[in-house]
Design a protein around this motif. Structure first.
Motif, PDB file in Angstrom:
ATOM      1  N   ALA A  66      38.245  35.785  44.988  1.00  7.57           N
ATOM      2  CA  ALA A  66      37.625  34.737  44.121  1.00  7.57           C
ATOM      3  C   ALA A  66      35.949  34.763  44.728  1.00  7.57           C
ATOM      4  O   ALA A  66      35.184  33.636  45.117  1.00  7.57           O
ATOM      5  CB  ALA A  66      38.140  33.683  43.506  1.00  7.57           C
ATOM      6  N   VAL A  67      35.344  35.946  44.710  1.00  4.76           N
ATOM      7  CA  VAL A  67      34.120  35.834  45.571  1.00  4.76           C
ATOM      8  C   VAL A  67      33.599  36.826  44.789  1.00  4.76           C
ATOM      9  O   VAL A  67      33.885  37.496  43.211  1.00  4.76           O
ATOM     10  CB  VAL A  67      34.138  36.771  47.229  1.00  4.76           C
ATOM     11  N   ALA A  68      32.069  36.379  44.394  1.00  5.98           N
ATOM     12  CA  ALA A  68      31.072  37.423  43.457  1.00  5.98           C
ATOM     13  C   ALA A  68      31.342  38.540  44.090  1.00  5.98           C
ATOM     14  O   ALA A  68      30.597  39.459  43.116  1.00  5.98           O
ATOM     15  CB  ALA A  68      30.129  36.803  43.506  1.00  5.98           C
ATOM     16  N   ARG A  69      30.640  38.861  45.706  1.00  6.67           N
ATOM     17  CA  ARG A  69      30.804  39.823  45.624  1.00  6.67           C
ATOM     18  C   ARG A  69      31.246  40.154  46.883  1.00  6.67           C
ATOM     19  O   ARG A  69      31.585  39.724  48.468  1.00  6.67           O
ATOM     20  CB  ARG A  69      29.948  40.335  46.614  1.00  6.67           C
ATOM     21  N   PRO A  70      32.801  41.031  46.610  1.00  3.71           N
ATOM     22  CA  PRO A  70      33.933  41.277  47.745  1.00  3.71           C
ATOM     23  C   PRO A  70      34.023  42.690  48.366  1.00  3.71           C
ATOM     24  O   PRO A  70      31.992  43.592  48.015  1.00  3.71           O
ATOM     25  CB  PRO A  70      35.355  41.353  46.863  1.00  3.71           C
ATOM     26  N   GLY A  71      34.494  42.996  49.697  1.00  6.09           N
ATOM     27  CA  GLY A  71      33.785  43.964  50.371  1.00  6.09           C
ATOM     28  C   GLY A  71      33.951  43.518  51.466  1.00  6.09           C
ATOM     29  O   GLY A  71      34.820  42.644  52.077  1.00  6.09           O
ATOM     30  N   VAL A  72      33.889  45.285  52.108  1.00  2.00           N
ATOM     31  CA  VAL A  72      33.906  44.913  54.208  1.00  2.00           C
ATOM     32  C   VAL A  72      32.600  44.933  54.239  1.00  2.00           C
ATOM     33  O   VAL A  72      31.439  45.009  54.444  1.00  2.00           O
ATOM     34  CB  VAL A  72      34.272  46.194  54.518  1.00  2.00           C
ATOM     35  N   ARG A  73      33.239  43.909  55.276  1.00  2.00           N
ATOM     36  CA  ARG A  73      31.874  42.931  56.113  1.00  2.00           C
ATOM     37  C   ARG A  73      32.013  43.521  57.179  1.00  2.00           C
ATOM     38  O   ARG A  73      33.042  43.275  58.407  1.00  2.00           O
ATOM     39  CB  ARG A  73      31.999  41.722  55.646  1.00  2.00           C
TER      40      ARG A  73
ATOM     41  N   GLU B 269      33.079  29.770  47.001  1.00  4.15           N
ATOM     42  CA  GLU B 269      33.384  28.599  47.488  1.00  4.15           C
ATOM     43  C   GLU B 269      34.497  28.218  47.831  1.00  4.15           C
ATOM     44  O   GLU B 269      35.331  27.911  46.687  1.00  4.15           O
ATOM     45  CB  GLU B 269      32.285  27.452  46.310  1.00  4.15           C
ATOM     46  N   LEU B 270      35.001  27.616  48.530  1.00  6.52           N
ATOM     47  CA  LEU B 270      36.366  27.729  49.324  1.00  6.52           C
ATOM     48  C   LEU B 270      36.895  26.649  49.120  1.00  6.52           C
ATOM     49  O   LEU B 270      37.314  25.964  47.809  1.00  6.52           O
ATOM     50  CB  LEU B 270      36.322  27.022  50.663  1.00  6.52           C
ATOM     51  N   ALA B 271      35.462  24.697  48.335  1.00  5.84           N
ATOM     52  CA  ALA B 271      36.355  23.468  48.077  1.00  5.84           C
ATOM     53  C   ALA B 271      36.457  23.732  46.279  1.00  5.84           C
ATOM     54  O   ALA B 271      37.462  23.366  46.174  1.00  5.84           O
ATOM     55  CB  ALA B 271      35.320  22.838  47.853  1.00  5.84           C
ATOM     56  N   ARG B 272      36.463  25.211  46.095  1.00  7.23           N
ATOM     57  CA  ARG B 272      36.480  25.717  44.316  1.00  7.23           C
ATOM     58  C   ARG B 272      37.760  26.253  43.828  1.00  7.23           C
ATOM     59  O   ARG B 272      37.647  27.076  43.110  1.00  7.23           O
ATOM     60  CB  ARG B 272      35.280  26.078  43.879  1.00  7.23           C
ATOM     61  N   SER B 273      37.865  27.004  45.354  1.00  9.31           N
ATOM     62  CA  SER B 273      39.112  27.910  45.031  1.00  9.31           C
ATOM     63  C   SER B 273      40.613  26.819  45.691  1.00  9.31           C
ATOM     64  O   SER B 273      40.784  26.055  45.498  1.00  9.31           O
ATOM     65  CB  SER B 273      39.262  28.948  46.820  1.00  9.31           C
TER      66      SER B 273
ATOM     67  N   ALA C  98      41.462  36.989  51.976  1.00 12.57           N
ATOM     68  CA  ALA C  98      41.826  36.538  50.423  1.00 12.57           C
ATOM     69  C   ALA C  98      41.335  35.554  49.758  1.00 12.57           C
ATOM     70  O   ALA C  98      42.586  34.838  49.806  1.00 12.57           O
ATOM     71  CB  ALA C  98      42.921  37.451  50.433  1.00 12.57           C
ATOM     72  N   VAL C  99      40.049  35.191  48.818  1.00  8.93           N
ATOM     73  CA  VAL C  99      40.140  33.768  48.498  1.00  8.93           C
ATOM     74  C   VAL C  99      41.058  33.228  47.102  1.00  8.93           C
ATOM     75  O   VAL C  99      40.700  34.155  46.188  1.00  8.93           O
ATOM     76  CB  VAL C  99      38.842  33.954  48.001  1.00  8.93           C
ATOM     77  N   LEU C 100      42.112  32.734  46.994  1.00 11.33           N
ATOM     78  CA  LEU C 100      42.279  32.437  45.805  1.00 11.33           C
ATOM     79  C   LEU C 100      41.966  31.791  44.387  1.00 11.33           C
ATOM     80  O   LEU C 100      41.383  30.751  44.528  1.00 11.33           O
ATOM     81  CB  LEU C 100      43.788  32.181  45.893  1.00 11.33           C
ATOM     82  N   PRO C 101      41.490  32.264  43.395  1.00  7.88           N
ATOM     83  CA  PRO C 101      40.734  31.558  42.261  1.00  7.88           C
ATOM     84  C   PRO C 101      41.572  30.540  41.728  1.00  7.88           C
ATOM     85  O   PRO C 101      42.868  30.416  42.218  1.00  7.88           O
ATOM     86  CB  PRO C 101      41.082  32.544  41.065  1.00  7.88           C
ATOM     87  N   ALA C 102      40.256  29.074  41.738  1.00  7.26           N
ATOM     88  CA  ALA C 102      41.257  27.747  41.852  1.00  7.26           C
ATOM     89  C   ALA C 102      42.179  28.266  40.474  1.00  7.26           C
ATOM     90  O   ALA C 102      43.301  26.635  40.184  1.00  7.26           O
ATOM     91  CB  ALA C 102      39.885  26.872  40.486  1.00  7.26           C
TER      92      ALA C 102
ATOM     93  N   ALA D 241      49.342  28.316  35.495  1.00  5.75           N
ATOM     94  CA  ALA D 241      49.137  29.406  35.920  1.00  5.75           C
ATOM     95  C   ALA D 241      49.723  30.514  36.169  1.00  5.75           C
ATOM     96  O   ALA D 241      49.250  31.497  36.617  1.00  5.75           O
ATOM     97  CB  ALA D 241      48.457  29.314  37.020  1.00  5.75           C
ATOM     98  N   CYS D 242      51.327  30.719  35.785  1.00  6.48           N
ATOM     99  CA  CYS D 242      52.405  31.391  36.329  1.00  6.48           C
ATOM    100  C   CYS D 242      51.980  32.716  35.853  1.00  6.48           C
ATOM    101  O   CYS D 242      52.262  33.821  36.890  1.00  6.48           O
ATOM    102  CB  CYS D 242      53.568  30.910  36.060  1.00  6.48           C
ATOM    103  N   ALA D 243      51.796  32.792  34.670  1.00  6.34           N
ATOM    104  CA  ALA D 243      51.807  34.281  33.829  1.00  6.34           C
ATOM    105  C   ALA D 243      49.611  34.723  34.171  1.00  6.34           C
ATOM    106  O   ALA D 243      50.074  35.923  33.841  1.00  6.34           O
ATOM    107  CB  ALA D 243      51.590  33.855  32.533  1.00  6.34           C
ATOM    108  N   ARG D 244      49.443  33.996  34.866  1.00  8.24           N
ATOM    109  CA  ARG D 244      48.073  34.232  34.766  1.00  8.24           C
ATOM    110  C   ARG D 244      48.637  35.964  35.466  1.00  8.24           C
ATOM    111  O   ARG D 244      48.829  36.394  36.828  1.00  8.24           O
ATOM    112  CB  ARG D 244      47.547  33.713  35.798  1.00  8.24           C
ATOM    113  N   PRO D 245      47.474  37.426  35.261  1.00 12.01           N
ATOM    114  CA  PRO D 245      47.829  38.034  36.393  1.00 12.01           C
ATOM    115  C   PRO D 245      47.630  38.657  38.058  1.00 12.01           C
ATOM    116  O   PRO D 245      46.608  37.920  38.010  1.00 12.01           O
ATOM    117  CB  PRO D 245      47.349  39.274  35.721  1.00 12.01           C
ATOM    118  N   SER D 246      48.736  38.976  38.397  1.00 12.24           N
ATOM    119  CA  SER D 246      48.191  38.748  40.370  1.00 12.24           C
ATOM    120  C   SER D 246      47.006  39.104  40.796  1.00 12.24           C
ATOM    121  O   SER D 246      46.436  39.780  40.163  1.00 12.24           O
ATOM    122  CB  SER D 246      49.017  40.108  40.790  1.00 12.24           C
ATOM    123  N   SER D 247      46.036  38.337  41.352  1.00 14.76           N
ATOM    124  CA  SER D 247      44.857  38.299  42.301  1.00 14.76           C
ATOM    125  C   SER D 247      44.740  39.208  43.152  1.00 14.76           C
ATOM    126  O   SER D 247      43.509  39.076  43.460  1.00 14.76           O
ATOM    127  CB  SER D 247      44.724  36.825  42.402  1.00 14.76           C
ATOM    128  N   PHE D 248      45.209  39.812  43.526  1.00 19.47           N
ATOM    129  CA  PHE D 248      45.439  40.588  44.885  1.00 19.47           C
ATOM    130  C   PHE D 248      46.272  41.627  44.420  1.00 19.47           C
ATOM    131  O   PHE D 248      47.743  42.223  44.051  1.00 19.47           O
ATOM    132  CB  PHE D 248      45.957  39.739  46.202  1.00 19.47           C
TER     133      PHE D 248
END
Ligand SMILES: Cc1cc2nc3c(=O)[nH]c(=O)nc-3n(C[C@H](O)[C@H](O)[C@H](O)COP(=O)(O)O)c2cc1C
Ligand code: SF4
Ligand code: SF4
Lengths: 80, 437
Positions: free
Chosen positions: B235-242, B260-264, B305-309, B417-424
């Motif tokens: 759950a980030v707008a700009r994923p990638g290697v840093r 935003e962690l608070a909203r993850s 890996a940030v898990l979406p809210a 939320a269980c049916a949502r496809p895998s985030s990773f």
């Protein structure tokens, strides 16, 4: 070198869950829910060493091993 | 390069692949690996406090010294297999700055007195392989290395990058782990003492050899010095290697990526062998060994890996565990049966089948979560490799971090939320075994 009592180790690839070891050495081997032996790595009590050798020799795949004590531990262990 | 400046490893990274040898030398200076004194190098790596970046964080200098001290000529292996599907840092490093890794490999040859070198790279990372093949040809033409490294494609699979699996592969076998002892540093490729280092670790060695230990330590924390590559995803707008300085706050890394962690819903740190943090914990930690240890976590191979809210941590964890069970090399009972049983039990909790009485197998009690906890304790340490240890680490941390969610699923069945496809990512590798056969 000081001779420490040996420790039990199972080669998990060779072990085929015959379970003989748990019968022969119930003091130090128990089986998990799928029949595979759980041993701890602590040194064997001197009075159990002969028993343990017999159990190791009886293992059909020679998966149960007696390992020399201190110093045999590996220095690198990966967790990933 | 100024000591405090980032990026270090990724300075001069060419996103279109394969920075040339000339560009590499213009940026990093001319120092030829063959001119470095081995004793000085090992001492400098030790003083730098460099730890392996393949996941286990073992001190690199110790390995260099042990492998170099045997009677037989050692072999060195660069591990760029990156079996962790959530990670992209090694493929990125190899594709964009291949010469930095190859300098590190050449330095490992010098430090250990090795007679041969192998560079293992995932079959599924063609850009990295192409960049390396081109870089190796450039180096051969320039006569840069004493020992020419051999490029080796590693079949895709979660466990094929484990060190004994690489040794097995290089010895002509399949890329599956073998029983240890002997461990590779004692007897590995061709029966020789074998040094296996992650490719990022080697790239750090290349910079330490040029700039010294003090430079390495100028960023990071005293306990965990230097920089590290991380793969930011979810759950980030700009994923990638840093590339981050160790000790950076997790919150600022995620914020930089537009999250935003608070909203993850939480963060999975260290990949599929890693640890879950809930949002509150996640906001408190910095990314270094000391801070993370207080939460029972580590940076591992650098996956953040940030898990979406709107995702379900139970369903996500269960899917990863089932996937990991499927990636077992199928050789050791506790790994094969234990991980499958844990995945079965967790699936039954997640989908409501474990509600009420009459729940499946196992001897003691009929609380499936208690049974899973017991299995986690029993399975760890009982495989030939640490695949089961990593998998149960993930399970145990999920049960702890999302205790209330697991209890809720056990009592009430699936959530919205269980049916949502895998985030990773959970790729179909088609079986490491067949691919290697
Ligand atoms: C199941 C399993 C899979 C692994 N996969 C990788 C991998 O893909 N890449 C890697 O660098 N290390 C991997 N490792 C860790 C290696 O065994 C080894 O510790 C590492 O390459 C050593 O390098 P380092 O000290 O530089 O980190 C894995 C370990 C295990 C137990
Ligand atoms: S006797 Fe040998 S094969 Fe049978 S369970 Fe014991 S160690 Fe495994
Ligand atoms: S522990 Fe699992 S992954 Fe590792 S060698 Fe044994 S069966 Fe294969």
């Amino acid at each position: 070198m000081r001779s420490e009592p040996p420790r039990l180790r199972v080669d998990p690839i060779a072990c085929t869950a015959h379970g003989l070891c748990a019968e022969l050495l119930p003091e130090r081997v128990r089986l998990d829910d799928w029949g595979y032996p759980i041993v701890d790595g602590a040194p064997l009590e001197p009075e159990l060493v002969a028993h343990a050798r017999r159990a190791a020799a009886a293992c059909p795949t020679l998966a149960l091993k007696l390992e020399a004590g201190a110093g045999a531990r590996a220095t690198t262990r990966s967790t990933r | 390069m100024s000591a405090a400046a980032l990026p270090r490893l990724l300075a001069g990274a060419d996103p279109h692949g394969g920075a040339t040898l000339r560009a590499h030398l213009d940026r990093h200076g001319l120092a030829a690996p063959t001119e470095v004194d081995p004793k000085w190098l090992v001492a400098e790596v030790e003083r730098a406090g460099l730890r392996g970046r393949g996941g286990a964080a073992f001190p690199t200098a110790t390995k260099l010294a042990v492998v170099g001290h045997g009677r037989r000529r050692p072999v060195v292996v660069a591990n760029g297999s990156e079996g962790e599907p959530a990670s992209a840092k090694d493929a990125t490093l190899l594709a964009q700055v291949p010469h930095l890794v190859l300098d590190g490999l050449a330095l490992a040859v010098v430090a250990t007195g090795a007679g041969s070198a192998h560079l293992c790279v995932a079959a599924g990372a063609p850009a990295a392989r192409d960049a390396l093949a081109a870089a190796l040809a450039e180096r051969a033409a320039a006569g840069r290395d004493a020992v020419a490294a051999e490029l080796v494609a590693v079949p895709d699979g979660y466990v094929s990058g484990e060190e004994s699996a690489l040794v097995h592969l290089l010895n002509g076998g399949r890329a599956v782990p073998t029983a240890v002892p002997p461990r590779p540093f004692e007897r590995g490729v061709g029966g020789r003492p074998t040094l296996i280092q992650n490719v990022e670790t080697l790239a750090h060695v290349a910079l330490i050899a040029r700039h010294g230990a003090d430079w390495h330590r100028a960023i990071g924390t005293p306990h965990d010095p230097g920089s590290a590559l991380v793969t930011l995803r979810g759950a980030v707008a700009r994923p990638g290697v840093r590339e981050i300085a160790l000790g950076t706050s997790l919150e600022s890394l995620v914020a930089h990526g537009g999250g935003e962690l608070a909203r993850s819903r939480g963060v999975l740190l260290g990949g599929y062998f890693g640890t879950w943090l809930d949002p509150t914990e996640a906001r408190r930690v910095t990314l270094d060994a000391e801070s993370l240890r207080t939460r029972g976590a580590s940076l591992g191979c650098g996956v953040v890996a940030v898990l979406p809210a709107d995702a379900c941590p139970v369903a996500e964890t269960v899917r990863i565990v089932r996937w990991l069970a499927g990636e077992s090399a199928g050789q050791c009972g506790p790994c094969v049966f234990g991980l499958a049983a844990i995945a079965d039990a967790l699936e039954q909790v997640a989908d409501g089948r474990a509600r009420g009485r009459g729940f499946g197998r196992g001897r003691r009690g009929d609380d499936p979560l208690a049974r899973v906890r017991r299995w986690c304790g029993e399975v760890a340490g009982r495989g030939a490799c640490r695949h089961p240890d990593g998998a149960v680490r993930l399970v145990a941390s999920a049960l702890k971090t999302f205790d209330a969610d697991f209890e809720d699923h056990l009592r009430n069945g699936p959530c919205g939320a269980c049916a949502r496809p895998s985030s990773f990512p959970l790729p179909q590798f088609g079986g490491a075994l067949e691919a290697a056969a």
